[in-house]
Enzyme design. Structure first.
Site, PDB file in Angstrom:
ATOM      1  N   ASP A  95      -4.519   2.780  -4.293  1.00 25.41           N
ATOM      2  CA  ASP A  95      -3.280   2.865  -4.307  1.00 25.41           C
ATOM      3  C   ASP A  95      -2.619   1.729  -3.639  1.00 25.41           C
ATOM      4  O   ASP A  95      -1.344   1.855  -2.943  1.00 25.41           O
ATOM      5  CB  ASP A  95      -2.660   4.015  -3.388  1.00 25.41           C
ATOM      6  CG  ASP A  95      -3.213   4.363  -1.986  1.00 25.41           C
ATOM      7  OD1 ASP A  95      -4.078   3.238  -1.758  1.00 25.41           O
ATOM      8  OD2 ASP A  95      -2.888   5.309  -1.373  1.00 25.41           O
ATOM      9  N   ASP A 148       0.937  -1.048  -0.082  1.00 24.37           N
ATOM     10  CA  ASP A 148       0.038   0.062   0.007  1.00 24.37           C
ATOM     11  C   ASP A 148       1.206   1.223   0.184  1.00 24.37           C
ATOM     12  O   ASP A 148       1.662   1.240   0.960  1.00 24.37           O
ATOM     13  CB  ASP A 148      -1.016  -0.108   1.295  1.00 24.37           C
ATOM     14  CG  ASP A 148      -1.901   1.027   1.201  1.00 24.37           C
ATOM     15  OD1 ASP A 148      -1.811   1.838   0.425  1.00 24.37           O
ATOM     16  OD2 ASP A 148      -2.624   0.985   2.260  1.00 24.37           O
ATOM     17  N   TYR A 149       0.718   2.075  -1.012  1.00 20.53           N
ATOM     18  CA  TYR A 149       1.451   3.429  -0.823  1.00 20.53           C
ATOM     19  C   TYR A 149       0.749   4.336   0.000  1.00 20.53           C
ATOM     20  O   TYR A 149      -0.394   4.108   0.316  1.00 20.53           O
ATOM     21  CB  TYR A 149       1.206   4.028  -2.365  1.00 20.53           C
ATOM     22  CG  TYR A 149       2.364   3.741  -3.348  1.00 20.53           C
ATOM     23  CD1 TYR A 149       3.563   3.908  -3.390  1.00 20.53           C
ATOM     24  CD2 TYR A 149       1.772   3.066  -4.417  1.00 20.53           C
ATOM     25  CE1 TYR A 149       4.431   3.553  -4.337  1.00 20.53           C
ATOM     26  CE2 TYR A 149       2.309   2.686  -5.570  1.00 20.53           C
ATOM     27  CZ  TYR A 149       3.777   2.835  -5.571  1.00 20.53           C
ATOM     28  OH  TYR A 149       4.413   2.461  -6.517  1.00 20.53           O
TER      29      TYR A 149
END
Length: 277
Positions: A190, A13-14
């Protein structure tokens, strides 16, 4: 999700992926400083806008700052922000004005990007993908305002979309080309979700991390990629409270950005434990 027998769920996960290019495009010193120092941008904004010490920022204060920050990125006006936070329009307008007064680079960015869109007819992401906006010259004020909002939002949200799509292509190529059994299942905004066999659980985080580093924006701010593991037995995610004695790591990585996209500096693995996204 519960993985099939012999497999585990792994999420990459960004963290704060859209505010980072926003800081780059706005060339705002305060925003850029927050990212280069590894600070949580929403907490910092809450501290500065609400005039409280950083350690005194409560979750509800951070939520207000996050709504303001993303509202600015998405071109949100006072009325929409008021609805988002369930506050009156006057207070919402004061929040936005306070934000612009403190982060003056953001004001210059909004003005310059909308002017660019009017002159050229398009805006671009950091990877030079164009979004054409002919509506920005419309005589209809509502249509014109919507195009201006897209002009402000596209460089930021579009860059985030480019970044994860490039990562997906590269990761898929490696998984297939190198004969791994791990599977990339789905993109959720994201975040990428993988199904990883037991024998590859020590390999995949590093492989995924390297591929998510490959394409870098030209700013100086760090991206962070957080990996969360979920075993098959209970389907629960283990991050903050993960048992490291199990041999399953909880990773966070810094992805440093450089003005010269060809100058790529590999970053060392860090084992810091993030308390917020």
């Amino acid at each position: 999700f519960i993985a099939e027998e012999g497999y585990n769920m792994l999420s990459a996960d960004y963290s704060q992926v859209e505010p980072i290019p926003f800081a780059h495009f706005s060339v705002d010193d305060a925003l850029s400083e927050a990212f280069t120092k590894g600070q949580d941008i929403h907490s910092r904004i809450a501290s500065e806008l609400l005039a409280v010490a950083g350690e005194d920022v409560r979750p509800d204060m951070r939520r207000i700052a996050k709504a303001i920050n993303f509202g600015i990125i998405y071109g949100m006006g006072a009325r929409k922000l008021a609805d988002e936070l369930n506050i009156d329009n006057k207070t919402a307008k004061e929040y936005i004005e306070s934000y612009y007064n403190r982060y003056k680079g953001v004001v210059k960015f909004r003005e310059s990007i909308t002017e660019h869109a009017r002159e050229k007819g398009y805006v671009t992401t950091l990877f030079n993908r164009r979004r054409y906006l002919p509506e920005i010259k419309s005589d209809n004020n509502r249509i014109k305002a919507e195009a201006e909002r897209m002009a402000i939002n596209t460089p930021n949200q579009g860059t985030a979309a480019d970044l994860i799509k490039i990562a997906m292509i590269n990761i898929h190529s490696r998984l297939k080309g190198e004969g791994y059994k791990s599977r990339m299942l789905i993109q959720v905004h994201d975040e990428l979700v993988f199904e990883v066999p037991d024998e590859e659980i020590d390999i995949m985080p590093d492989l995924i991390k390297k591929e998510m580093e490959l394409e870098k924006t030209r700013g100086q701010s760090p991206f962070k990629v957080v990996f969360i593991f979920s075993d098959r037995s209970d389907g629960k995610c283990h991050g903050e409270d993960i048992d490291h004695s199990s041999g399953i790591p909880y990773f966070s990585y810094d992805i440093r950005q450089f003005h010269d996209i060809r100058s790529i500096k590999k970053t060392a693995l860090t084992r810091e434990r993030l308390t917020s996204k």
